[in-house]
Design an enzyme around this catalytic site. Structure first.
Site, short mmCIF file in Angstrom:
data_model
loop_
_atom_site.label_atom_id
_atom_site.label_comp_id
_atom_site.label_asym_id
_atom_site.label_seq_id
_atom_site.Cartn_x
_atom_site.Cartn_y
_atom_site.Cartn_z
N GLY A 18 0.82 -1.21 0.00
CA GLY A 18 0.00 0.00 0.00
C GLY A 18 0.85 1.27 0.00
O GLY A 18 2.09 1.21 -0.01
N ALA A 76 -5.07 -2.13 5.94
CA ALA A 76 -6.40 -1.67 6.33
C ALA A 76 -7.39 -1.87 5.20
O ALA A 76 -7.02 -1.88 4.02
CB ALA A 76 -6.38 -0.19 6.71
N TYR A 110 -16.41 1.72 8.58
CA TYR A 110 -14.96 1.91 8.49
C TYR A 110 -14.42 2.55 9.76
O TYR A 110 -13.47 2.05 10.38
CB TYR A 110 -14.61 2.77 7.28
N ASP A 149 -1.80 -13.24 5.06
CA ASP A 149 -3.24 -13.03 4.93
C ASP A 149 -3.79 -12.61 6.29
O ASP A 149 -3.90 -13.43 7.20
CB ASP A 149 -3.89 -14.32 4.44
#
Length: 279
Positions: free
Chosen positions: A9, A56, A123, A32
């Site tokens: 990311g 995230a 979220y 994972d």
């Protein structure tokens, strides 16, 4: 050894680049996070000194229809990391979000680390749960930040979206009633490293300043990019996103500066460096 989860990311990539051989980057292929047993097995066998959890579930609107997947990554996986970090005596660094301040208003002023929390939407609620799980690890550091934008081969962030759409549009409508501190992944990565080096523990805010709105930030992006795209301010209601967004999630960063002795950049300077270093 430092583990960096979410290594593929924006923030994970920046951290791995800066930490280089001092870290092991763990993307989804290597770990994972929906498999708590796999988390325990890897941490307890390799025994890292530090775990920086950048992974995230960030699809804020999709999370409203997929709460189980969002909770698995943002909360349950953090609980597993905290448990394993505790067993091996590792520092757990949890990256969190300004969305935990969903109930804040301009009248409240900037949000400090101990300001009242009100997470609105799946979220935000799962990220707050992740913070709480991280704090069960005796050696923990929670870093809240806002509006991450970073370099990737095909980055998906606000800056890149504005640049992509702005090329073909004379005018864009952007929300002007959400006050925040968009911050580059590079700046956040430097700050996380500085906090670790300072042996900081607890909750810290890391963000560029002064606060802005998404509309104002879009205008700054086009200004610095020499683009003539006109930005029209609209309200959150006019934008009509499925999930709730904070109206005033401005982060106060004075604690970070006090503990590390370092200052954080202005939003304009942070953006300028990002634009100058785009591939």
């Amino acid at each position: 050894m430092i583990f960096v989860t979410g290594a593929a990311g924006q923030l994970g990539t920046a951290l791995c680049s800066k930490l280089a051989d001092a870290c092991v980057g763990l993307s989804r292929d290597q770990l994972d996070l929906s498999d708590c047993a796999a988390i325990a097995a890897l941490v307890e066998s390799e025994r890292p000194k530090v775990i920086i959890n950048c992974a995230a579930y960030t699809a804020v609107d999709l999370a409203e229809d997929d709460p189980a997947s969002c909770r698995q990554i943002n909360a349950d996986a953090v609980a597993a990391l905290a448990k394993s970090a505790t067993k091996v005596g590792a520092l757990l660094v949890q990256i969190s979000t300004d969305y935990v301040f969903g109930g804040s208003t301009i009248a409240d002023g900037p949000n400090h680390e101990d300001s009242p929390l009100e997470a609105q939407g799946v979220y935000a609620q799962t990220k707050l749960a992740g913070e709480q799980h991280a704090q069960t690890c005796p050696d923990h550091l929670v870093v809240r930040t806002c509006g991450i934008y970073g370099h990737l081969p095909q980055p998906k962030n606000f800056v890149e979206t504005m640049l992509r759409i702005g090329v073909d549009r004379e005018e864009l409508s952007v929300v002007d009633d959400q006050h925040c501190n968009p911050t580059s992944a590079s700046t956040i990565a430097d700050a996380v490293i500085a906090l670790i080096d300072a042996k900081a523990r607890g909750v810290f805010h890391v963000a560029a300043s002064p606060p802005t709105t998404w509309c104002q930030f879009a205008r700054e992006i086009f200004k610095q990019s020499d683009m003539v795209t006109r930005v029209v301010p609209i309200t959150t209601e006019q934008f009509g996103a499925k999930a709730a967004r904070p109206r005033h999630s401005v982060l106060d960063t004075s604690k970070y500066t006090r503990v590390t002795g370092k200052s954080l950049p202005t939003i304009a300077d942070d953006l300028a460096i990002y634009l100058a270093t785009r591939a």
